[in-house]
Design a protein around this motif. Structure first.
Motif, PDB file in Angstrom:
ATOM      1  N   PRO A  67      27.368   9.035  -9.824  1.00 31.71           N
ATOM      2  CA  PRO A  67      27.781   7.595 -10.076  1.00 31.71           C
ATOM      3  C   PRO A  67      28.694   6.936  -9.059  1.00 31.71           C
ATOM      4  N   SER A  68      29.769   7.779  -8.640  1.00 35.09           N
ATOM      5  CA  SER A  68      30.547   7.126  -7.612  1.00 35.09           C
ATOM      6  C   SER A  68      29.758   7.015  -6.284  1.00 35.09           C
ATOM      7  N   LEU A  69      29.223   7.893  -5.882  1.00 38.15           N
ATOM      8  CA  LEU A  69      28.376   7.779  -4.583  1.00 38.15           C
ATOM      9  C   LEU A  69      27.258   6.809  -4.918  1.00 38.15           C
ATOM     10  N   ARG A  70      26.700   6.704  -6.127  1.00 39.44           N
ATOM     11  CA  ARG A  70      25.479   5.688  -6.316  1.00 39.44           C
ATOM     12  C   ARG A  70      26.346   4.286  -5.826  1.00 39.44           C
ATOM     13  N   VAL A  76      20.876   0.359  -6.810  1.00 39.65           N
ATOM     14  CA  VAL A  76      20.998  -0.649  -7.874  1.00 39.65           C
ATOM     15  C   VAL A  76      20.607   0.086  -9.166  1.00 39.65           C
ATOM     16  N   GLU A  77      19.809   0.720  -9.312  1.00 38.85           N
ATOM     17  CA  GLU A  77      19.137   1.195 -10.623  1.00 38.85           C
ATOM     18  C   GLU A  77      19.694   2.605 -10.888  1.00 38.85           C
ATOM     19  N   GLU A  78      19.794   3.009 -12.222  1.00 41.12           N
ATOM     20  CA  GLU A  78      20.156   4.414 -12.374  1.00 41.12           C
ATOM     21  C   GLU A  78      19.005   5.149 -12.375  1.00 41.12           C
ATOM     22  N   PRO A 115      16.461  12.792 -11.251  1.00 46.14           N
ATOM     23  CA  PRO A 115      17.681  11.941 -11.733  1.00 46.14           C
ATOM     24  C   PRO A 115      18.931  13.064 -11.759  1.00 46.14           C
ATOM     25  N   TYR A 116      19.967  12.455 -11.203  1.00 42.92           N
ATOM     26  CA  TYR A 116      21.352  12.753 -11.549  1.00 42.92           C
ATOM     27  C   TYR A 116      21.624  13.183 -13.039  1.00 42.92           C
TER      28      TYR A 116
END
Length: 297
Positions: A67-70, A76-78, A115-116
């Motif tokens: 999340p912090s790097l995103r 934009v999208e998870e 995905p993460y």
């Protein structure tokens, strides 16, 4: 020979970095920045379907960042949008036979990764695909220069090698042998050393996947380069040569980062400058052996 533009996750990056040598007063007319000075970008791949084979050119940025790097890199999208876009075409990741990578910057190769998930190590998607990448581009990813170290995913080269499905090609000729005789390749160095660009050649139309040589229509202006480009003056010369050939052949350029225009032709205007023409939006299963082109953007 059916070609589809395949959207992945969008990204917001600093506009000054994306238009390195252009003043904000100019580039903000092309892409309006947000309150942080960032511009929104697509991360578009190209899918080419032939009898018995589906080839994906690049994979976008994906959803692998924690999340912090995103947030830092403006993803934009998870969720993994590229996989959703393939599903809209009736395809799963197991239906892709080959993924061809122009280079391994994270916004072009991150979509190779699942995905993460907190506490879970990175792992590859596309479990049966062969991964094709140029030798010099792969070497750059394994041993980046300090100036572009942050552009790469440190774990990705090792994951590709461990898959047993990595095919490293020495240059354009070997790339054609790996991908098929209906694909021609050219190698450029201005953005990053050894970047490979594929042209899918049908009997009625051909598409050149530009990758970061020409991120979108704004960069068709030959002198406009990014702050991320390693050798900007060399890139300008590379673009001019490719634009001239594309104008002569009527080739469509496919843009990775343009939000609105997926592809266009180029021609010289009355002042001798290259300009995008015949722009088209997203396209699905465009038959490159038929004369009919997709709907204009």
């Amino acid at each position: 020979m059916l070609a589809s533009s395949v959207l992945g996750n969008r990204q917001r990056l600093d506009g000054g970095a994306m238009f390195g040598n252009a003043p904000r007063a100019l580039w903000s007319r092309w892409l309006a920045p947000d309150e942080l000075g960032r511009v929104e970008l697509a991360c578009r791949a190209l899918l080419v379907e032939e009898p018995g084979k589906r080839t994906l050119f690049e994979s976008g940025i994906g959803a692998f960042f924690e999340p912090s790097l995103r947030e830092r890199y403006g993803v934009v999208e998870e969720r993994h949008v590229l996989l959703e876009s393939l599903a809209a075409l009736g395809l799963g990741e197991g239906d892709i036979d080959q993924v061809v990578l122009s280079h391994l910057h994270f916004d072009h190769a991150g979509g190779l990764l699942a995905p993460y998930l907190a506490g879970k190590p990175l792992e590859l998607c596309f479990g049966r695909a062969e991964f094709v990448v140029g030798r010099r581009a792969f070497e750059r990813a394994e041993k980046p220069h300090p100036r572009d170290h942050a552009s790469f995913i440190p774990e990705l080269p090792g994951l590709l090698r461990a898959s047993g499905r990595l095919r490293i090609v020495a240059g354009p000729e070997e790339a054609t042998k790996a991908v098929g005789e209906r694909f021609a390749f050219v190698e450029t160095d201005g953005h990053t050393p050894g970047m490979l660009h594929a042209t899918a050649r049908g009997t009625s139309a051909e598409l050149l996947f530009c990758a970061d040589m020409v991120p979108g229509t704004a960069w068709v202006h030959a002198p406009i380069t990014m702050g991320y480009d390693r050798y900007p003056e060399h890139l300008v010369d590379e673009k001019a040569g490719i634009f001239q050939q594309s104008a002569e052949r009527g080739t469509y350029l496919v843009y990775t980062h343009d939000l609105r225009v997926a592809a266009s032709r180029v021609e010289r205007d009355a002042r001798g400058r290259f300009t995008p023409v015949n722009a088209v939006g997203e396209f699905a299963r465009w038959d490159l052996n038929e004369a009919r082109a997709p709907i204009a953007a």
